[in-house]
Design a protein around this motif. Structure first.
Motif, PDB file in Angstrom:
ATOM      1  N   VAL A  95     -10.420   3.032  62.019  1.00  0.00           N
ATOM      2  CA  VAL A  95      -9.422   3.880  61.341  1.00  0.00           C
ATOM      3  C   VAL A  95     -10.081   5.379  61.427  1.00  0.00           C
ATOM      4  O   VAL A  95     -10.997   5.858  60.544  1.00  0.00           O
ATOM      5  CB  VAL A  95      -9.161   3.402  60.011  1.00  0.00           C
ATOM      6  N   ILE A  96      -9.109   6.235  62.076  1.00  0.00           N
ATOM      7  CA  ILE A  96      -9.597   7.518  62.369  1.00  0.00           C
ATOM      8  C   ILE A  96      -8.673   8.554  62.104  1.00  0.00           C
ATOM      9  O   ILE A  96      -7.425   8.527  62.246  1.00  0.00           O
ATOM     10  CB  ILE A  96      -9.886   7.763  64.104  1.00  0.00           C
ATOM     11  N   GLN A  97      -9.356   9.488  61.005  1.00  0.00           N
ATOM     12  CA  GLN A  97      -8.527  10.566  60.343  1.00  0.00           C
ATOM     13  C   GLN A  97      -8.265  11.607  61.470  1.00  0.00           C
ATOM     14  O   GLN A  97      -9.356  11.981  61.921  1.00  0.00           O
ATOM     15  CB  GLN A  97      -8.913  10.918  59.095  1.00  0.00           C
ATOM     16  N   HIS A  98      -7.142  12.238  61.799  1.00  0.00           N
ATOM     17  CA  HIS A  98      -7.010  13.178  62.846  1.00  0.00           C
ATOM     18  C   HIS A  98      -6.441  14.536  62.054  1.00  0.00           C
ATOM     19  O   HIS A  98      -5.511  14.507  61.405  1.00  0.00           O
ATOM     20  CB  HIS A  98      -6.151  12.957  64.071  1.00  0.00           C
ATOM     21  N   GLU A  99      -7.256  15.571  62.212  1.00  0.00           N
ATOM     22  CA  GLU A  99      -6.740  16.907  61.891  1.00  0.00           C
ATOM     23  C   GLU A  99      -7.551  18.004  62.838  1.00  0.00           C
ATOM     24  O   GLU A  99      -8.588  17.665  62.896  1.00  0.00           O
ATOM     25  CB  GLU A  99      -7.288  17.350  60.344  1.00  0.00           C
ATOM     26  N   TYR A 100      -6.859  19.074  63.290  1.00  0.00           N
ATOM     27  CA  TYR A 100      -7.435  19.818  64.166  1.00  0.00           C
ATOM     28  C   TYR A 100      -8.751  20.626  63.701  1.00  0.00           C
ATOM     29  O   TYR A 100      -9.666  20.727  64.407  1.00  0.00           O
ATOM     30  CB  TYR A 100      -6.315  20.917  64.685  1.00  0.00           C
ATOM     31  N   GLY A 101      -8.794  20.679  62.381  1.00  0.00           N
ATOM     32  CA  GLY A 101     -10.003  21.631  61.889  1.00  0.00           C
ATOM     33  C   GLY A 101     -11.076  20.827  61.654  1.00  0.00           C
ATOM     34  O   GLY A 101     -12.113  21.510  60.957  1.00  0.00           O
ATOM     35  N   ILE A 102     -11.146  19.534  61.647  1.00  0.00           N
ATOM     36  CA  ILE A 102     -12.319  18.795  60.992  1.00  0.00           C
ATOM     37  C   ILE A 102     -13.123  18.378  61.994  1.00  0.00           C
ATOM     38  O   ILE A 102     -14.397  17.910  61.608  1.00  0.00           O
ATOM     39  CB  ILE A 102     -11.909  17.746  60.158  1.00  0.00           C
ATOM     40  N   TYR A 103     -12.939  18.308  63.230  1.00  0.00           N
ATOM     41  CA  TYR A 103     -13.880  18.032  64.341  1.00  0.00           C
ATOM     42  C   TYR A 103     -14.247  19.088  65.095  1.00  0.00           C
ATOM     43  O   TYR A 103     -13.471  20.385  65.066  1.00  0.00           O
ATOM     44  CB  TYR A 103     -13.172  17.007  65.309  1.00  0.00           C
ATOM     45  N   GLN A 104     -15.380  19.006  66.082  1.00  0.00           N
ATOM     46  CA  GLN A 104     -15.808  20.245  66.939  1.00  0.00           C
ATOM     47  C   GLN A 104     -14.837  20.177  67.874  1.00  0.00           C
ATOM     48  O   GLN A 104     -14.220  19.578  68.353  1.00  0.00           O
ATOM     49  CB  GLN A 104     -17.197  19.812  67.138  1.00  0.00           C
ATOM     50  N   GLY A 105     -15.377  21.612  68.399  1.00  0.00           N
ATOM     51  CA  GLY A 105     -14.776  21.708  69.958  1.00  0.00           C
ATOM     52  C   GLY A 105     -13.382  22.727  69.688  1.00  0.00           C
ATOM     53  O   GLY A 105     -12.945  22.789  68.500  1.00  0.00           O
ATOM     54  N   ASP A 107      -9.806  23.270  68.917  1.00  0.00           N
ATOM     55  CA  ASP A 107      -8.757  22.468  68.251  1.00  0.00           C
ATOM     56  C   ASP A 107      -9.291  21.204  67.895  1.00  0.00           C
ATOM     57  O   ASP A 107      -8.505  20.179  67.832  1.00  0.00           O
ATOM     58  CB  ASP A 107      -7.581  22.325  68.935  1.00  0.00           C
ATOM     59  N   GLY A 108     -10.575  20.951  67.792  1.00  0.00           N
ATOM     60  CA  GLY A 108     -11.117  19.765  67.435  1.00  0.00           C
ATOM     61  C   GLY A 108     -11.041  18.598  68.416  1.00  0.00           C
ATOM     62  O   GLY A 108     -11.170  17.488  68.191  1.00  0.00           O
ATOM     63  N   ASP A 109     -11.242  19.008  69.772  1.00  0.00           N
ATOM     64  CA  ASP A 109     -11.119  18.356  70.874  1.00  0.00           C
ATOM     65  C   ASP A 109     -12.215  17.191  71.089  1.00  0.00           C
ATOM     66  O   ASP A 109     -12.095  16.397  72.070  1.00  0.00           O
ATOM     67  CB  ASP A 109     -10.848  18.862  72.278  1.00  0.00           C
ATOM     68  N   ALA A 110     -13.251  17.434  70.520  1.00  0.00           N
ATOM     69  CA  ALA A 110     -14.387  16.657  70.586  1.00  0.00           C
ATOM     70  C   ALA A 110     -14.099  15.237  70.207  1.00  0.00           C
ATOM     71  O   ALA A 110     -14.783  14.151  70.618  1.00  0.00           O
ATOM     72  CB  ALA A 110     -15.567  16.874  69.872  1.00  0.00           C
ATOM     73  N   ALA A 116     -12.394   7.855  73.574  1.00  0.00           N
ATOM     74  CA  ALA A 116     -12.616   7.222  74.742  1.00  0.00           C
ATOM     75  C   ALA A 116     -13.841   6.246  74.869  1.00  0.00           C
ATOM     76  O   ALA A 116     -13.668   5.424  75.895  1.00  0.00           O
ATOM     77  CB  ALA A 116     -12.752   8.406  75.705  1.00  0.00           C
ATOM     78  N   ALA A 117     -14.878   6.555  74.156  1.00  0.00           N
ATOM     79  CA  ALA A 117     -15.896   5.463  74.125  1.00  0.00           C
ATOM     80  C   ALA A 117     -15.812   4.267  73.270  1.00  0.00           C
ATOM     81  O   ALA A 117     -16.590   3.402  73.264  1.00  0.00           O
ATOM     82  CB  ALA A 117     -17.296   6.186  73.590  1.00  0.00           C
ATOM     83  N   LEU A 118     -14.693   4.315  72.580  1.00  0.00           N
ATOM     84  CA  LEU A 118     -14.527   3.139  71.846  1.00  0.00           C
ATOM     85  C   LEU A 118     -14.324   1.778  72.374  1.00  0.00           C
ATOM     86  O   LEU A 118     -13.579   1.917  73.454  1.00  0.00           O
ATOM     87  CB  LEU A 118     -13.393   3.132  70.596  1.00  0.00           C
ATOM     88  N   GLN A 137      -3.324  22.670  71.582  1.00  0.00           N
ATOM     89  CA  GLN A 137      -3.194  21.763  70.618  1.00  0.00           C
ATOM     90  C   GLN A 137      -2.247  20.388  70.982  1.00  0.00           C
ATOM     91  O   GLN A 137      -2.564  19.319  70.495  1.00  0.00           O
ATOM     92  CB  GLN A 137      -2.477  22.556  69.615  1.00  0.00           C
ATOM     93  N   ARG A 138      -1.216  20.745  71.673  1.00  0.00           N
ATOM     94  CA  ARG A 138      -0.383  19.806  72.096  1.00  0.00           C
ATOM     95  C   ARG A 138      -1.135  18.715  72.919  1.00  0.00           C
ATOM     96  O   ARG A 138      -1.232  17.357  72.879  1.00  0.00           O
ATOM     97  CB  ARG A 138       0.976  20.124  73.018  1.00  0.00           C
ATOM     98  N   ASP A 139      -1.981  19.417  73.906  1.00  0.00           N
ATOM     99  CA  ASP A 139      -3.017  18.439  74.842  1.00  0.00           C
ATOM    100  C   ASP A 139      -3.915  17.580  74.145  1.00  0.00           C
ATOM    101  O   ASP A 139      -3.985  16.405  74.442  1.00  0.00           O
ATOM    102  CB  ASP A 139      -3.671  19.405  75.822  1.00  0.00           C
ATOM    103  N   VAL A 140      -4.359  18.102  72.783  1.00  0.00           N
ATOM    104  CA  VAL A 140      -5.325  17.547  71.964  1.00  0.00           C
ATOM    105  C   VAL A 140      -4.690  16.191  71.397  1.00  0.00           C
ATOM    106  O   VAL A 140      -5.046  15.021  71.441  1.00  0.00           O
ATOM    107  CB  VAL A 140      -5.895  18.367  70.999  1.00  0.00           C
ATOM    108  N   LEU A 141      -3.439  16.549  70.945  1.00  0.00           N
ATOM    109  CA  LEU A 141      -2.987  15.344  69.950  1.00  0.00           C
ATOM    110  C   LEU A 141      -2.454  14.377  71.070  1.00  0.00           C
ATOM    111  O   LEU A 141      -2.249  13.512  70.713  1.00  0.00           O
ATOM    112  CB  LEU A 141      -1.679  16.046  69.299  1.00  0.00           C
ATOM    113  N   GLU A 142      -1.862  14.931  72.170  1.00  0.00           N
ATOM    114  CA  GLU A 142      -1.369  13.873  73.301  1.00  0.00           C
ATOM    115  C   GLU A 142      -2.470  12.807  73.717  1.00  0.00           C
ATOM    116  O   GLU A 142      -2.274  11.862  73.967  1.00  0.00           O
ATOM    117  CB  GLU A 142      -0.740  14.463  74.374  1.00  0.00           C
TER     118      GLU A 142
END
Length: 389
Positions: A95-105, A107-110, A116-118, A137-142
């Motif tokens: 269960v993964i929480q998504h918000e642009y500001g909490i991950y590295q890269g 817009d949080g694209d990390a 992908a590795a799951l 941002q659209r690319d990341v969420l998609e």
């Protein structure tokens, strides 16, 4: 597939612990509910949730409670995303929480590398869906949505935005409302010679507290007098970049408007019992946020669940949740509109009683929300089939 009687292990990727923010509180509450009593006939005593964090504040495994353990941290460094994915893979469902500001890269694209590795199925919870995202941002969420087995949004507004502004397989998208606490003991405020307007949560620019202070200055003729209580720490990221400049500016504004004696700042992060006590003493809850695009607000759903009259600015979640009359939506950056709404609430005891009666029917306590996540997880067949379903 997770059978109906199987004891599922859920792994969580979020900012909890030890970060104090809305997403961390959400993850903590959901995790606790999912390791608590489940539906009749479904054993959960051996359920285990692994929580991973995006900050290296925890340097060793920490047991949070008897069913939950922090087993690793996802931080910077080569291969860290793969290590995070392996830890998540130790459970049945991630269960993964998504918000642009909490991950590295950018817009949080990390987080895309982790997904992908799951190899286990994943449920991604979207805390922000922008109506006018940048291309990246659209690319990341998609990208996140394409790799998730299921995507959860918490409002119909967020679902509609996904459908209209993003290329997302909407058959994978599920609406599960934000959970609310059991506000046991929340009753009408006892009159102590004044009325209390309360704003709570992490503090920082954009919270619009200056509009609440300006509204207070317009309520000087109300008796008993109105006090404005601002409860909560300054957001850690705000402190890191600008210290307490925002809070200091609010104090200066209150002094300038002559209401410093009627504004209280409490910078503590209270536990659930302490917060319940403060909410119980409030007459009105104010959410004067500047954001026009906020599709999910935990404070909003908690305030409504507490049975308190709510006054909120015109952001999407407020429009959706308060549409049936359990609160008042006002214009942004308008102390006049806030003051008028506060007057109407305080001068109408019948309306205040109606608020307390309406919200008790809420169908989204954390226990019910946890049941819906468990039910969603039981739909998964296998990692490879589920991802392409």
């Amino acid at each position: 597939m997770i059978e109906s009687g199987h004891v599922a292990d859920f792994s969580f990727l979020s900012t909890f612990p030890p970060t104090r923010c809305g997403i961390a509180t959400f993850a903590e509450s959901l995790a606790a509910a999912m390791t608590g009593p489940g539906p009749i006939g479904v054993p959960v005593d051996r359920a285990r949730i692994i929580r991973l964090i995006d900050e290296l504040d925890v340097t060793r495994p920490v047991r949070v409670d008897n069913r939950t353990e922090v087993v690793t941290e996802w931080g910077a460094g080569r291969g860290s995303a793969v290590l995070a994915a392996r830890a998540l893979d130790s459970a049945d469902v991630a269960v993964i929480q998504h918000e642009y500001g909490i991950y590295q890269g950018r817009d949080g694209d990390a987080v895309i590398e982790v997904l992908a590795a799951l190899t286990v199925p994943s449920i991604v919870v979207l805390h922000t869906v922008l109506d006018t995202p940048t291309d990246h941002q659209r690319d990341v969420l998609e990208g996140v949505a394409a790799l998730a087995t299921r995507v959860v949004v918490m409002t119909e507004t967020a679902r509609s935005l996904l459908a209209s502004a993003y290329r997302v397989d909407m058959e994978r998208v599920v609406v599960i409302p934000h959970g609310v606490p059991d506000w046991d003991g929340i009753e009408a405020a006892a009159h102590t010679g004044h009325r209390t307007m309360l704003t709570w949560g992490l503090i920082g620019p954009g919270k619009g507290i200056e509009w609440g202070i300006r509204a207070l200055a317009l309520l000087g003729d109300v008796h008993p007098p109105v006090r404005y209580e601002v409860l909560g720490e300054t957001h850690p990221k705000v402190v890191a970049h600008e210290g307490e400049a925002y809070r200091d500016s609010l104090r200066a504004l209150a002094a300038e408007l002559g209401v410093a004696d009627r504004v209280t700042f409490d910078d503590r992060y209270l536990d659930r019992a302490g917060l319940a006590e403060r909410v119980a003493s409030a007459d009105v809850v104010l959410l004067p946020y500047d954001s026009r695009i906020q599709v999910t607000s935990g404070v909003l759903v908690e305030a409504v669940a507490a049975g308190k009259p709510v006054i909120a600015t015109d952001f999407p979640h407020a429009r959706e949740l308060l549409a049936d009359g359990v609160g008042t939506v006002v214009a942004h950056e308008s102390p006049e509109a806030i003051a008028q709404a506060v007057r109407q609430v305080l001068e109408s005891p019948d309306a205040m009683a109606a608020h307390r009666g309406t919200v008790r029917s809420s169908d989204t306590p954390w226990s019910s929300v946890a049941d819906r996540y468990r039910s969603l997880a039981r739909q998964f067949r296998s990692p490879h089939v589920a991802r392409s379903a």
